[in-house]
Design a protein around this motif. Structure first.
Motif, short mmCIF file in Angstrom:
data_model
loop_
_atom_site.label_atom_id
_atom_site.label_comp_id
_atom_site.label_asym_id
_atom_site.label_seq_id
_atom_site.Cartn_x
_atom_site.Cartn_y
_atom_site.Cartn_z
N ARG A 305 41.11 36.21 38.78
CA ARG A 305 41.00 35.29 39.86
C ARG A 305 42.01 34.53 40.48
O ARG A 305 42.22 34.62 41.74
N LYS A 306 42.71 34.09 39.40
CA LYS A 306 43.70 33.14 39.99
C LYS A 306 44.94 34.01 40.57
O LYS A 306 45.60 33.41 41.48
N MET A 307 45.20 34.94 39.79
CA MET A 307 46.33 35.78 40.63
C MET A 307 45.86 36.55 41.94
O MET A 307 46.93 36.39 42.81
N GLU A 308 45.01 36.84 41.93
CA GLU A 308 44.28 37.61 43.25
C GLU A 308 44.40 36.34 44.35
O GLU A 308 44.73 36.54 45.59
N ALA A 309 43.95 35.01 44.10
CA ALA A 309 43.97 34.02 44.96
C ALA A 309 45.24 33.62 45.47
O ALA A 309 45.59 33.20 46.69
N ALA A 310 46.26 33.87 44.71
CA ALA A 310 47.69 33.85 44.79
C ALA A 310 48.48 34.70 45.41
O ALA A 310 49.59 34.61 45.55
N GLY A 311 47.71 35.96 45.72
CA GLY A 311 48.32 36.97 46.30
C GLY A 311 49.14 37.80 45.59
O GLY A 311 50.15 38.39 45.86
N ILE A 312 48.72 37.99 44.06
CA ILE A 312 49.55 38.73 43.38
C ILE A 312 48.64 39.66 42.68
O ILE A 312 47.57 39.32 42.09
N MET A 313 48.98 41.06 42.85
CA MET A 313 48.38 42.02 42.27
C MET A 313 48.73 42.13 40.79
O MET A 313 49.44 42.42 40.32
N ALA A 314 47.60 42.06 39.95
CA ALA A 314 47.71 42.14 38.41
C ALA A 314 46.23 42.78 37.92
O ALA A 314 45.31 42.87 38.48
N GLY A 315 46.33 43.74 36.93
CA GLY A 315 45.55 44.31 36.39
C GLY A 315 45.70 45.21 35.32
O GLY A 315 46.77 45.27 34.61
N LEU A 316 44.77 46.25 34.96
CA LEU A 316 45.12 47.50 33.83
C LEU A 316 45.67 48.54 34.64
O LEU A 316 45.07 49.03 35.56
N VAL A 317 46.60 49.33 34.05
CA VAL A 317 47.23 50.30 34.34
C VAL A 317 46.31 51.63 34.34
O VAL A 317 46.17 52.35 34.89
N SER A 318 45.61 51.37 32.79
CA SER A 318 44.58 52.51 32.49
C SER A 318 43.45 52.07 31.67
O SER A 318 43.59 51.16 31.02
#
Length: 369
Positions: A305-318
């Motif tokens: 949530r913090k990264m999305e709010a800051a405009g940064i895409m982050a997550g799981l590759v697989s």
């Protein structure tokens, strides 16, 4: 939004593709041969076979093994893109899951050694995010397995994330195993789509060259029926169109890799000691390619949530493969993966990041979540 991935295309790619269209030769032809020669020179291994996807390369590598028997197993990791393991199923073999080392997110070689059995036909190791597995240690495990069981399982290295990575100064693709690279759109080196299989010996190389095109010798006089198929294959070859894109991107991929590594080094320095975040362990005897930059975080939903709010895409590759219902019957205890899977996050680290982008990523993380 700062993207997790971005497609890299050389400015000369369009001209090279136009030349292929003008030639009238759109299938496997002279550009494929040129691309294979260039790749062989980069890897230091002349035994290379281009294919139309990394998945095709995995299927071809498995097809070069003896025909599967009922109890045949392939030891593999569930922490990979599904293509790695679905190729095993497509070849009619059974997957036995090997745990993950929580420190590196690559295969747990202690668990691998415990699980090698008389039914083990092959081992697929994945250089996750482009960080090389300890190949010397793996070779020692195979030496002991050969003494104990009287045979040596084949090794297939999945190098989909790892173009440009090296182990003890030698590029991946040249360490005596079959290796498969992906040139899919989002990879460091892209052909739009495509892949490469490297082989450790001439006999395997010759067989692979035939089996990527139905088992037919393309130099034979096919119009007169002057050929024989000793081992059947399927249509796995690359086209000149894809090879032309790859040749163009070979001109720029080294600089892009340099930027991936430079950005990773910046993260290494600036994210050390951040509360609630743990960096992965790396060894100085290998150089990764940093397809993405993986970290382990506490409270991953809040981090996202913090990264999305800051405009940064982050997550799981697989997604971990062993959780899919089509392989539910293969599930087993994997405490190493269980301990890290819910903490894993991939951060953007690629050539497209500006200095301001990466500073924004670091500042966002250091401010807490």
């Amino acid at each position: 939004m700062i993207p997790l991935f971005k497609v890299a295309v050389s400015p000369t790619a369009l001209d090279r593709v136009a030349e292929v269209f003008a030639s009238g030769y759109l299938g496997q032809g002279p550009r494929v041969a040129e691309f294979e020669s260039a790749l062989a020179a980069r890897l230091g291994n002349p035994r290379v076979v281009s294919v139309h996807s990394g998945t095709s390369g995995l299927c071809l590598a498995l097809r070069l093994l003896d025909a599967p028997e009922e109890r045949d197993e392939v030891l593999s990791t569930p922490l990979t893109f599904e293509a790695t393991n679905w190729a095993i199923l497509a070849d009619g073999r059974r997957i036995t899951w090997v745990d993950v080392d929580p420190a590196t997110l690559t295969m747990d070689l202690d668990d691998l050694e415990r699980k090698i059995s008389p039914a083990t036909r092959a081992i697929i190791v994945v250089h996750w995010t482009g960080y090389p597995v300890d190949l010397d240690r793996l070779a020692g495990i195979l030496d002991r397995a050969e003494r104990e069981h009287g045979f040596r399982p084949a090794v297939i290295e999945d190098c989909a994330h790892a173009w440009g990575a090296s182990y003890r100064g030698v590029p991946l693709g040249s360490h005596g195993n079959m290796c498969v690279f992906s040139f899919q759109a989002l990879k460091h080196l892209t052909c739009g789509d495509g892949g490469l299989l490297t082989l450790p010996g001439d006999e395997l190389h010759e067989r692979a060259m035939l089996r990527r095109f139905y088992g037919i010798d393309r130099t034979a006089d096919r119009l007169r029926g002057a050929y024989d198929v000793a081992e059947w294959g399927l249509k796995w070859h690359m086209t000149d169109l894809n090879a032309a894109i790859g040749l163009a991107n070979l001109e720029t991929v080294d600089e892009q890799l340099r930027l991936h590594r430079e950005n990773a080094a910046f993260y290494d320095k600036e994210l050390t000691g951040v509360p609630g975040l743990e960096l992965l362990q790396r060894s100085p005897d290998r150089e990764g390619s940093f397809y993405v930059y993986d970290v382990k975080v506490d409270d991953r939903p809040a981090f996202h949530r913090k990264m999305e709010a800051a405009g940064i895409m982050a997550g799981l590759v697989s997604r971990r493969n062993d959780e899919h219902s089509c392989v539910a019957h293969l599930r087993t205890s994997l405490p190493g993966l269980d301990s890290v899977y819910d903490r894993m996050v991939s951060l953007p680290v690629g050539w497209w990041l500006t200095e301001q982008d990466r500073e924004h990523v670091v500042a966002t993380i250091r401010s807490g979540w």
